[in-house]
Design a protein around this motif. Structure first.
Motif, short mmCIF file in Angstrom:
data_model
loop_
_atom_site.label_atom_id
_atom_site.label_comp_id
_atom_site.label_asym_id
_atom_site.label_seq_id
_atom_site.Cartn_x
_atom_site.Cartn_y
_atom_site.Cartn_z
N ASP A 148 23.36 27.07 43.22
CA ASP A 148 22.59 25.52 42.60
C ASP A 148 22.96 24.60 43.52
N ALA A 149 24.12 24.35 44.33
CA ALA A 149 24.59 23.67 45.13
C ALA A 149 23.85 23.60 46.51
N LEU A 150 23.59 25.19 46.85
CA LEU A 150 22.78 25.31 48.22
C LEU A 150 21.25 24.77 47.96
N MET A 151 20.65 24.77 46.90
CA MET A 151 19.56 24.48 46.85
C MET A 151 19.07 22.98 46.71
N ARG A 152 20.42 22.39 46.52
CA ARG A 152 20.11 20.84 46.50
C ARG A 152 19.93 20.34 47.94
N GLU A 153 18.95 19.15 48.09
CA GLU A 153 18.65 18.48 49.49
C GLU A 153 19.87 18.07 49.99
N GLY A 154 20.12 18.53 51.53
CA GLY A 154 21.24 18.09 52.14
C GLY A 154 22.23 19.22 52.33
N ALA A 155 22.19 20.28 51.49
CA ALA A 155 23.19 21.25 51.55
C ALA A 155 22.99 22.37 52.64
N ARG A 156 24.00 22.95 52.95
CA ARG A 156 23.95 24.35 53.81
C ARG A 156 25.17 25.03 53.49
N ALA A 157 24.99 26.39 53.88
CA ALA A 157 26.09 27.39 53.87
C ALA A 157 26.84 27.25 55.13
N CYS A 158 27.98 27.28 55.14
CA CYS A 158 28.92 27.63 56.45
C CYS A 158 28.83 28.70 57.01
N THR A 159 28.65 28.72 58.44
CA THR A 159 28.36 30.06 59.03
C THR A 159 29.68 30.58 59.55
N ASP A 160 30.84 29.89 59.27
CA ASP A 160 32.22 30.35 59.97
C ASP A 160 32.77 31.31 59.00
N CYS A 161 32.20 31.57 57.85
CA CYS A 161 32.65 32.51 56.90
C CYS A 161 31.71 33.12 56.34
N ASP A 162 31.85 33.85 55.17
CA ASP A 162 31.04 34.64 54.33
C ASP A 162 29.87 33.83 53.65
N ALA A 163 29.96 32.56 53.56
CA ALA A 163 28.84 31.92 52.66
C ALA A 163 27.37 32.18 53.09
N ALA A 164 27.17 31.85 54.53
CA ALA A 164 25.72 32.13 54.66
C ALA A 164 25.44 33.48 54.67
N ALA A 165 26.29 34.27 54.87
CA ALA A 165 26.02 35.80 54.87
C ALA A 165 25.90 36.32 53.39
N VAL A 166 26.38 35.85 52.51
CA VAL A 166 26.31 36.20 51.32
C VAL A 166 25.47 35.16 50.50
N LEU A 167 25.19 34.10 50.41
CA LEU A 167 24.76 33.15 49.46
C LEU A 167 23.15 33.04 49.89
N VAL A 168 22.86 32.93 51.20
CA VAL A 168 21.43 32.49 51.72
C VAL A 168 20.60 33.82 51.48
N PRO A 169 21.07 35.16 51.62
CA PRO A 169 20.31 36.05 51.02
C PRO A 169 20.02 36.29 49.72
N ALA A 170 20.96 36.13 48.83
CA ALA A 170 20.83 35.85 47.12
C ALA A 170 19.95 34.81 46.84
N LEU A 171 19.78 33.65 47.80
CA LEU A 171 18.88 32.62 47.18
C LEU A 171 17.61 33.14 47.69
N GLU A 172 17.38 33.67 48.67
CA GLU A 172 16.05 34.14 49.22
C GLU A 172 15.48 35.28 48.10
N LEU A 173 16.51 36.07 47.55
CA LEU A 173 15.94 37.22 46.61
C LEU A 173 15.63 36.71 45.38
#
Length: 76
Positions: free
Chosen positions: A46-71
């Motif tokens: 939910d936090a990632l869906m807010r304007e101005g939010a992003r997932a960190c690319t230095d850890c698992d956040a981008a690799a795990v959460l972004v694909p989950a949002l896309e699904l």
């Protein structure tokens, strides 16, 4: 960096130097230290869906959460 099973979860922090923006980190990320909240997975998504939010690319956040949002797009 693999997810550490001793401290599972996510951390939502203000983006450094960017007022009103946030970054979602894996709870074990070295950049997750400091002010922030520790939401569950759904709240982190939910936090990632807010304007101005992003997932960190230095850890698992981008690799795990972004694909989950896309699904989840178009299924809610």
């Amino acid at each position: 960096m693999p997810l550490h099973r001793g401290r599972p979860g996510w951390v939502v922090r203000p983006a450094p130097g960017r007022r009103g923006r946030t970054v979602v980190h894996d709870a074990t990320c070295r950049r997750a230290v400091g002010d922030g909240t520790e939401p569950g997975t759904q709240e982190a998504l939910d936090a990632l869906m807010r304007e101005g939010a992003r997932a960190c690319t230095d850890c698992d956040a981008a690799a795990v959460l972004v694909p989950a949002l896309e699904l989840g797009q178009g299924h809610g």
